[in-house]
Scaffold this active site. Sequence first.
Site, PDB file in Angstrom:
ATOM      1  N   TYR A 139       0.843  -1.209   0.000  1.00  0.00           N
ATOM      2  CA  TYR A 139       0.000   0.000   0.000  1.00  0.00           C
ATOM      3  C   TYR A 139       0.877   1.258   0.000  1.00  0.00           C
ATOM      4  CZ  TYR A 139      -2.805   3.519   2.631  1.00  0.00           C
ATOM      5  OH  TYR A 139      -3.419   4.657   3.078  1.00  0.00           O
ATOM      6  N   ASP A 224      -1.081  -5.797   9.412  1.00  0.00           N
ATOM      7  CA  ASP A 224      -2.180  -4.877   9.113  1.00  0.00           C
ATOM      8  C   ASP A 224      -3.313  -5.733   8.540  1.00  0.00           C
ATOM      9  OD1 ASP A 224      -3.958  -3.129   7.835  1.00  0.00           O
ATOM     10  OD2 ASP A 224      -2.402  -1.665   7.394  1.00  0.00           O
ATOM     11  N   ILE A 226      -6.538  -4.839   8.106  1.00  0.00           N
ATOM     12  CA  ILE A 226      -7.637  -3.905   7.859  1.00  0.00           C
ATOM     13  C   ILE A 226      -8.665  -4.462   6.856  1.00  0.00           C
ATOM     14  CG2 ILE A 226      -6.082  -2.667   6.296  1.00  0.00           C
ATOM     15  CD1 ILE A 226      -7.494  -0.140   6.742  1.00  0.00           C
ATOM     16  N   LYS A 266     -12.552  -0.266   5.897  1.00  0.00           N
ATOM     17  CA  LYS A 266     -12.805  -1.144   4.747  1.00  0.00           C
ATOM     18  C   LYS A 266     -13.943  -2.119   5.046  1.00  0.00           C
ATOM     19  CE  LYS A 266      -9.080   0.864   3.324  1.00  0.00           C
ATOM     20  NZ  LYS A 266      -9.050   1.909   2.311  1.00  0.00           N
TER      21      LYS A 266
HETATM   22  C1  LIG Z   1      -3.342  -1.698   4.045  1.00  0.00           C
HETATM   23  C2  LIG Z   1      -3.899  -0.405   4.519  1.00  0.00           C
HETATM   24  N1  LIG Z   1      -3.589   0.029   5.740  1.00  0.00           N
HETATM   25  C3  LIG Z   1      -4.067   1.194   6.199  1.00  0.00           C
HETATM   26  C4  LIG Z   1      -4.900   1.985   5.433  1.00  0.00           C
HETATM   27  C5  LIG Z   1      -5.434   3.271   6.021  1.00  0.00           C
HETATM   28  O1  LIG Z   1      -6.735   3.073   6.472  1.00  0.00           O
HETATM   29  P1  LIG Z   1      -7.533   4.056   7.454  1.00  0.00           P
HETATM   30  O2  LIG Z   1      -8.584   4.717   6.625  1.00  0.00           O
HETATM   31  O3  LIG Z   1      -8.139   3.179   8.495  1.00  0.00           O
HETATM   32  O4  LIG Z   1      -6.564   5.017   8.015  1.00  0.00           O
HETATM   33  C6  LIG Z   1      -5.257   1.576   4.153  1.00  0.00           C
HETATM   34  C7  LIG Z   1      -6.129   2.398   3.313  1.00  0.00           C
HETATM   35  O5  LIG Z   1      -6.305   2.189   2.140  1.00  0.00           O
HETATM   36  C8  LIG Z   1      -4.754   0.343   3.686  1.00  0.00           C
HETATM   37  O6  LIG Z   1      -5.071  -0.129   2.484  1.00  0.00           O
END
Ligand SMILES: Cc1ncc(COP(=O)(O)O)c(C=O)c1O
Length: 465
Positions: A139, A224, A226, A266
Site C-alpha cells: 500500500y 495490518d 484492515i 474497509k
Molecule cells: C493496508 C492499509 N492500511 C491502512 C490503510 C489506512 O486506512 P484508514 O482509513 O483506516 O486510516 C489503508 C487504506 O487504504 C490500507 O489499504
Amino acid sequence: MAICKSHGQDSSYFIGWQEYEKNPYHPIRNPSGIIQMGLAENQLSFDLLESWLTRNQDVIQFRENGGSMFRDLALFQDYHGLQAFKNVLVAFMAEIRKKKVKFDPKNLVLTAGSTSANETLIFCLAEPGEALLIPTPYYPGFDRDLKWRTGAEIVPIHCYSSNNFRITESALEEAYEQAQKLNLTVKGVFITNPSNPLGTTMSHDELNILITFAMAKNIHIVSDEIYAGTVFDSPKFISIMEALIDRKLEKSKMWNQVHIVSSLSKDLGLPGFRIGMIYSNNETLIAAATKMSSFGLISSQTQYLLSKILGDRKFIKRYVKENKKQLKHRREMLASGLANSGIECLESNAGLFCFVDMKDLLKSNTFEAEMELWKKIISDVGLNVSPGSSCHCSEPGWFRICFANMSKETLDIAMQRINDFVKSNGNLRRNLQLPSVAAAAGSRRRRTIANWVVKLSSGDGRTDR
Ligand SMILES: Cc1ncc(COP(=O)(O)O)c(C=O)c1O
C-alpha cells in the site's frame, strides 16, 4: 519536517487522485470525466447501514432509556476510549476471524484510523534510522505512515508474480541482508493480510515461514489486517494471532512481539469516521500506544454510534455476509470485464481491488513504459488506476484497479472504455480470440496474446512522472 520529501505525496498513487479531482466522472454532469478506480473505498453495503440508522433514530439523537447522552458524550474523554465501544470492537474482530482468536479489550488501543495505528506502532517499535521489512507490492500510504514522521526506514522484501507474490524464506533473508548492508537494524516485518494491492490472503505456510523467521531474528511482526472482513472467497483468512495459537506460541517471547492493526474503514466502509485500532499482547507497547493515542483519538459520538451498530450482533452478522457477497460479485464483474479485453487479474479472494496484469500493453518491459501507459489510461481512457510501481512492485506492468467505490453502471462504463482502448490499439480482439470469459480465464495469457504489444504514444505531460 516541512520540507522532508519522504511523505510520498508525489507518488503516482496520489497524483492519480489529483487528476481525478480535476475532472471527475458523473453519469449526467460529466459523462466523459475520469472514473476513480484508484480509491480502495467500500460503498457496496451502505444501504444496510442506512436502513439500520433509519430504524434506530434514538441512537442518532443520542437518546438512551428516555434520557439524552449528549452531555456525557460532549464532555472530556480520556485516552482509553469508551469501554462499551472497545468491548464490541473485540467481539467484531473475533467474529470476522471466525472466533479462532479471543481478543481482550485491555489489549486494544483506539486510533484515528489505521493510518494513525500504523504510525503509532512504528513510533513504539523503531528508532529513527531503524528498519521494517515489507513484502512488495505494498500500500503506497505506508511510505507516509511508517516512515515520514517516525524516521524509520522500509526495506522491501521483493516478491514476484512467478509464485503469485508469495513470501519465501529466501526473499525474507535477502531483505534482511540488504538491511544489514545498509547498516540498518531490523526491528520487524510488516505485512498486510489480506494484501493491498494483491487482494489475497496469506497461506498457513507463508505465516509459518514468517513466524519462524521473526523468532530466529528476534524481531517483531506487525500485521495490518484492515481487510480481514472483506474475505469473500476461499482460501479462508488466517490472522497472525491464529497462526501463533496454532503453533502453541502463547507462552513464547513471540506472543509479545506480534501486533495487529485493524480499522472499520474497509470492513464497514467508514473511512471518514476514522476508526482504527492496535491490538497487542505486549503490555509495554499497549501502555505507550495508549499515551500516544491522545494525538489521534476517535470522537466520543463516533464511538457511541459504532458501539450501538456493532453491538447489534444479528445485524452485523448479516452485514458481513451480505457485504462479502457484494464484493465477490463486483470482483467477478471486474475480472470478467477485463478478461473480455484479454486482460488478466491475479487470482484473489479479498479486498476492494484486483491486481491486474497489463504487461502486454507496455511498449517495453520497464517502469518508464508503465508510467507511459498509466498516463495514457488516465488521460485517454479516463480511468484513474494505480500503477504497480506506486506500490513498489518489483515488476513493471501491474496495476491495482478498485471495484467497490462506484455503481455497477459506472463499472460497466469503465470496462467498456478499457475494451475500446484495447481494440483501438492494434485490433487486439482479432489476436485474442476470446470467445468467452471462461475460455479467457482458462487460456494461458502468453500463448493467446503473443502479438499484444501496443504502440502507445508518449504521455501528454499532464502529470509529473
Ligand atoms: C493496508 C492499509 N492500511 C491502512 C490503510 C489506512 O486506512 P484508514 O482509513 O483506516 O486510516 C489503508 C487504506 O487504504 C490500507 O489499504
